[in-house]
Design an enzyme around this catalytic site. Structure first.
Site, mmCIF file in Angstrom:
data_model
loop_
_atom_site.group_PDB
_atom_site.id
_atom_site.type_symbol
_atom_site.label_atom_id
_atom_site.label_comp_id
_atom_site.label_asym_id
_atom_site.label_seq_id
_atom_site.Cartn_x
_atom_site.Cartn_y
_atom_site.Cartn_z
ATOM 1 N N ASP A 106 -31.516 43.679 -31.359
ATOM 2 C CA ASP A 106 -30.769 44.569 -32.253
ATOM 3 C C ASP A 106 -31.622 45.809 -32.518
ATOM 4 O O ASP A 106 -32.729 45.945 -31.976
ATOM 5 C CB ASP A 106 -30.378 43.849 -33.547
ATOM 6 C CG ASP A 106 -31.568 43.353 -34.351
ATOM 7 O OD1 ASP A 106 -32.693 43.888 -34.184
ATOM 8 O OD2 ASP A 106 -31.387 42.428 -35.158
ATOM 9 N N SER A 107 -31.126 46.716 -33.344
ATOM 10 C CA SER A 107 -31.833 47.981 -33.551
ATOM 11 C C SER A 107 -33.220 47.768 -34.165
ATOM 12 O O SER A 107 -34.170 48.470 -33.818
ATOM 13 C CB SER A 107 -31.004 48.927 -34.409
ATOM 14 O OG SER A 107 -30.682 48.316 -35.641
#
Length: 80
Positions: free
Chosen positions: A38-39
């Site tokens: 994920d980010s």
């Protein structure tokens, strides 16, 4: 440092971070699709790349790093 050496170091970083067998990581491995990053994972990984290679990676450049190959090429192109 050659691209092969850079790839080997990045492989080790990814194996440690994403708990994946080093041998399964290729230049085509996608951080989001293959590693389910994920980010936050990506930001942490970019920070590790900066520490490992002594490079500063601006946010706009980091957003373009989608695969292991992108990371290797970026580091190779921006070595001091």
């Amino acid at each position: 440092m050659t691209e092969t050496e850079i790839f080997a170091k990045i492989q080790t970083l990814i194996a440690d971070n994403f708990e994946i067998d080093k041998d399964k990581i290729t230049l085509d491995t996608s951080f989001q699709d293959d590693l389910n990053a994920d980010s936050i994972d990506l930001v942490e990984f970019i920070l590790q790349l900066e520490d490992e290679f002594g490079a500063e990676i601006p946010d706009e450049d980091a957003e373009e790093i989608k695969t292991v190959g992108d990371a290797v090429k970026y580091i190779a192109d921006h070595q001091k």
